[in-house]
Design an enzyme around this catalytic site. Structure first.
Site, mmCIF file in Angstrom:
data_model
loop_
_atom_site.group_PDB
_atom_site.id
_atom_site.type_symbol
_atom_site.label_atom_id
_atom_site.label_comp_id
_atom_site.label_asym_id
_atom_site.label_seq_id
_atom_site.Cartn_x
_atom_site.Cartn_y
_atom_site.Cartn_z
ATOM 1 N N TYR A 40 -0.308 -8.397 10.382
ATOM 2 C CA TYR A 40 -0.617 -8.852 9.509
ATOM 3 C C TYR A 40 -1.252 -9.721 10.328
ATOM 4 C CZ TYR A 40 -0.308 -13.037 6.650
ATOM 5 O OH TYR A 40 -0.853 -14.245 5.563
ATOM 6 N N ARG A 88 -1.314 5.060 -14.458
ATOM 7 C CA ARG A 88 0.066 5.552 -13.930
ATOM 8 C C ARG A 88 0.957 6.114 -15.312
ATOM 9 N NH1 ARG A 88 1.565 0.209 -12.173
ATOM 10 N NH2 ARG A 88 -0.858 0.334 -12.087
ATOM 11 N N MET A 121 -4.964 -4.601 -0.553
ATOM 12 C CA MET A 121 -3.799 -3.672 -0.722
ATOM 13 C C MET A 121 -4.014 -1.845 -1.105
ATOM 14 S SD MET A 121 -1.170 -5.044 -1.033
ATOM 15 C CE MET A 121 -0.486 -3.758 -2.060
HETATM 16 N N1 LIG Z 1 -5.253 -14.981 0.367
HETATM 17 C C1 LIG Z 1 -3.569 -15.892 0.012
HETATM 18 O O1 LIG Z 1 -3.824 -16.053 0.270
HETATM 19 C C2 LIG Z 1 -3.328 -14.515 -1.047
HETATM 20 C C3 LIG Z 1 -1.525 -14.897 -1.732
HETATM 21 C C4 LIG Z 1 -1.258 -14.350 -2.142
HETATM 22 C C5 LIG Z 1 -1.180 -13.118 -1.792
HETATM 23 N N2 LIG Z 1 -2.107 -12.067 -1.099
HETATM 24 C C6 LIG Z 1 -2.281 -10.731 -1.542
HETATM 25 O O2 LIG Z 1 -2.501 -10.438 -2.935
HETATM 26 C C7 LIG Z 1 -2.071 -9.100 -2.753
HETATM 27 C C8 LIG Z 1 -1.131 -9.231 -3.889
HETATM 28 O O3 LIG Z 1 0.369 -9.805 -3.919
HETATM 29 P P1 LIG Z 1 0.897 -10.082 -4.513
HETATM 30 O O4 LIG Z 1 2.612 -10.841 -3.978
HETATM 31 O O5 LIG Z 1 0.369 -10.248 -6.108
HETATM 32 O O6 LIG Z 1 1.456 -8.318 -4.468
HETATM 33 P P2 LIG Z 1 2.527 -7.530 -6.153
HETATM 34 O O7 LIG Z 1 2.961 -8.451 -6.434
HETATM 35 O O8 LIG Z 1 3.530 -7.069 -4.619
HETATM 36 O O9 LIG Z 1 2.085 -6.092 -6.174
HETATM 37 C C9 LIG Z 1 1.076 -5.319 -5.131
HETATM 38 C C10 LIG Z 1 -0.495 -5.297 -6.015
HETATM 39 O O10 LIG Z 1 -0.865 -4.254 -5.475
HETATM 40 C C11 LIG Z 1 -1.314 -2.587 -5.753
HETATM 41 N N3 LIG Z 1 -1.689 -1.855 -4.944
HETATM 42 C C12 LIG Z 1 -0.347 -1.433 -4.368
HETATM 43 N N4 LIG Z 1 -1.245 -0.288 -3.442
HETATM 44 C C13 LIG Z 1 -2.434 -0.256 -3.828
HETATM 45 C C14 LIG Z 1 -3.201 0.799 -3.825
HETATM 46 N N5 LIG Z 1 -3.160 1.509 -2.571
HETATM 47 N N6 LIG Z 1 -4.341 0.603 -4.167
HETATM 48 C C15 LIG Z 1 -5.058 -0.145 -5.046
HETATM 49 N N7 LIG Z 1 -3.504 -1.342 -5.771
HETATM 50 C C16 LIG Z 1 -2.463 -1.519 -4.724
HETATM 51 C C17 LIG Z 1 0.278 -2.590 -6.929
HETATM 52 O O11 LIG Z 1 -0.267 -1.642 -8.041
HETATM 53 P P3 LIG Z 1 0.436 -0.836 -8.894
HETATM 54 O O12 LIG Z 1 1.541 -1.434 -9.853
HETATM 55 O O13 LIG Z 1 -0.444 0.509 -9.316
HETATM 56 O O14 LIG Z 1 1.361 0.335 -6.928
HETATM 57 C C18 LIG Z 1 0.615 -4.083 -7.781
HETATM 58 O O15 LIG Z 1 -0.202 -4.528 -8.587
HETATM 59 C C19 LIG Z 1 -1.472 -9.179 -1.677
HETATM 60 O O16 LIG Z 1 -2.555 -8.269 -0.812
HETATM 61 C C20 LIG Z 1 -1.136 -10.129 -0.824
HETATM 62 O O17 LIG Z 1 -1.138 -9.842 0.686
HETATM 63 C C21 LIG Z 1 -3.044 -13.169 -0.923
#
Ligand SMILES: NC(=O)c1ccc[n+]([C@@H]2O[C@H](COP(=O)([O-])OP(=O)(O)OC[C@H]3O[C@@H](n4cnc5c(N)ncnc54)[C@H](OP(=O)(O)O)[C@@H]3O)[C@@H](O)[C@H]2O)c1
Length: 374
Positions: free
Chosen positions: A86, A213, A283
């Site tokens: 991170y 999937r 991701m």
């Molecule tokens: N910038 C910000 O302020 C902020 C705030 C919140 C979250 N985020 C970011 O937003 C993202 C999602 O967070 P979340 O908590 O919503 O995640 P989450 O609920 O854990 O879901 C993860 C997602 O990523 C997908 N994924 C995982 N590996 C992947 C790959 N290799 N290629 C494509 N898709 C993939 C998963 O899809 P599958 O079901 O297909 O595995 C799922 O849709 C993370 O990167 C997180 O760090 C950023």
């Protein structure tokens, strides 16, 4: 463990380990926490420990708040933080967890914003004040943000990071009116699910891309039931049929990118001229592959968003109060639900970590300290 989705690092996070639980004046002098002393594989470096408070929480300093944690989701940023990848680097050892909710048990004599029974989330003013995967904490008043306690607990536990991110991305970058189209990838993520629900409440249409999937129809149904207009796979987005689908609706003014990589081109080619793509996640761990033509012929705008930075810049702002008012209002109206989740007892944190790191789960793991949530 039942299906399901709450935070805070205190002055006590580097305190010695003790083995026997005890309490003084009704306040626990010890707490259980998920800690790590070095970066690496979360399954290997995380350890559950009983720690002791530096000073007795029944005699708080005047600006301190004593809390019991109720629930804390496991987010990708938590995993990345533990892995050491991170961008924010904190001094180890640490207690894991950025997100989650706590209940105020007692406050110091000068604390004005909180009282016993209030629900609080991390205020994000200081990264070092966070560490939510624990049973209790003592922290300074300025490190907490009060949220309403008349909404379902697991909604409250999952609002501060993902739905707030979704809300800001839908309101801060482009002027959107009823019927306008937003396109996103990673649509089954917790952020994606919040985007779908908030956009639907705003009268927006959404085109939602997910990874293909087995049994994809289950995900499609879940997201459509949440308010998605269309749910498509990455493969479909790359196919000639995508052109036909996008021809049935207005050109998207806003794209939200959770994934990165080369699939970005499949989104940008359908966007309105001078439209905006906001990147908030990576991701796929691949850089954004943006075709040159998208800049030259479509004048596309590429932006980024980070909720922590926004919170720091808007700590006590009307915009932040308005956002919480709006999101809690949606929850009360039954328009915004927690992401699809599974609750995991805090002491079984490795079970939640393992599941979080598996692909294709569409299930937010929520560590619960309050057993009535199981
Ligand atoms: N910038 C910000 O302020 C902020 C705030 C919140 C979250 N985020 C970011 O937003 C993202 C999602 O967070 P979340 O908590 O919503 O995640 P989450 O609920 O854990 O879901 C993860 C997602 O990523 C997908 N994924 C995982 N590996 C992947 C790959 N290799 N290629 C494509 N898709 C993939 C998963 O899809 P599958 O079901 O297909 O595995 C799922 O849709 C993370 O990167 C997180 O760090 C950023």
């Amino acid at each position: 463990m039942s299906v399901l989705c709450r935070f805070i690092r205190s002055r006590a996070h580097r305190l010695p380990i003790v083995n026997i639980a005890r309490s003084i004046g009704g306040a626990s002098t010890e707490y259980f926490a998920v800690t790590y002393e070095e970066h690496g594989d979360p399954m290997k470096v995380l350890e559950g420990k009983t720690l002791t408070f530096e000073t007795d929480p029944s005699s708080l300093n005047s600006n301190e708040v004593y809390l019991r944690m109720l629930a804390a989701p496991i987010n990708p940023a938590d995993i990345n933080m533990i892995q050491g990848v991170y961008p924010v680097k904190l001094t180890l050892p640490l207690i894991a967890g950025f997100d989650g909710i706590g209940e105020v048990l007692s406050v110091g004599s000068a604390v004005k914003s909180f009282q016993s029974g209030d629900w609080v989330v991390p205020n994000a003013v200081s990264r070092t004040s966070i560490g939510t995967w624990r049973t209790h904490t003592v922290c300074e008043e300025e490190n907490l943000w009060k949220i309403p306690n008349d909404i379902p607990l697991l909604s409250a536990a999952t609002l501060a990071v993902n739905p707030c991110t979704a809300y800001r991305m839908l309101t801060d970058f482009v002027d959107l009116g009823k019927g306008d189209v937003v396109i996103q990838n990673g649509s089954n993520s917790a952020v994606g699910q919040a985007v779908i629900q908030i956009a639907a409440a705003m009268g927006l249409q959404t085109v939602n891309i997910v990874r293909d999937r087995p049994n994809n129809e289950i995900i499609v149904k879940w997201l459509i039931d949440m308010g998605a207009t269309h749910v498509i796979t990455q493969e479909f987005a790359h196919s000639p049929e995508m052109k036909m689908l996008m021809g049935t609706m207005r050109q998207p003014k806003l794209a939200l990118n959770c994934v990165g990589g080369k699939g970005i081109a499949d989104i940008l080619k359908y966007m309105e001229r001078k439209s905006t793509m906001v990147t908030y996640g990576g991701m796929s761990k691949r850089p954004l592959m943006v075709p040159t033509g998208s800049f030259i012929f479509n004048d596309v705008r590429l932006r980024g968003f980070w909720m922590s930075q926004w919170n720091k810049e808007h700590v006590n702002s009307p915009e932040r109060r308005e956002m919480w008012h709006y999101l809690c209002g949606l929850v009360r109206k039954g328009r915004l639900f927690p992401p699809i989740y599974r609750t995991v007892p805090l002491e079984h944190f490795k079970d939640g970590i393992k599941r979080t790191m598996e692909p294709y789960t569409t299930q937010k793991q929520i560590l619960v300290m309050d057993k009535s949530l199981l």
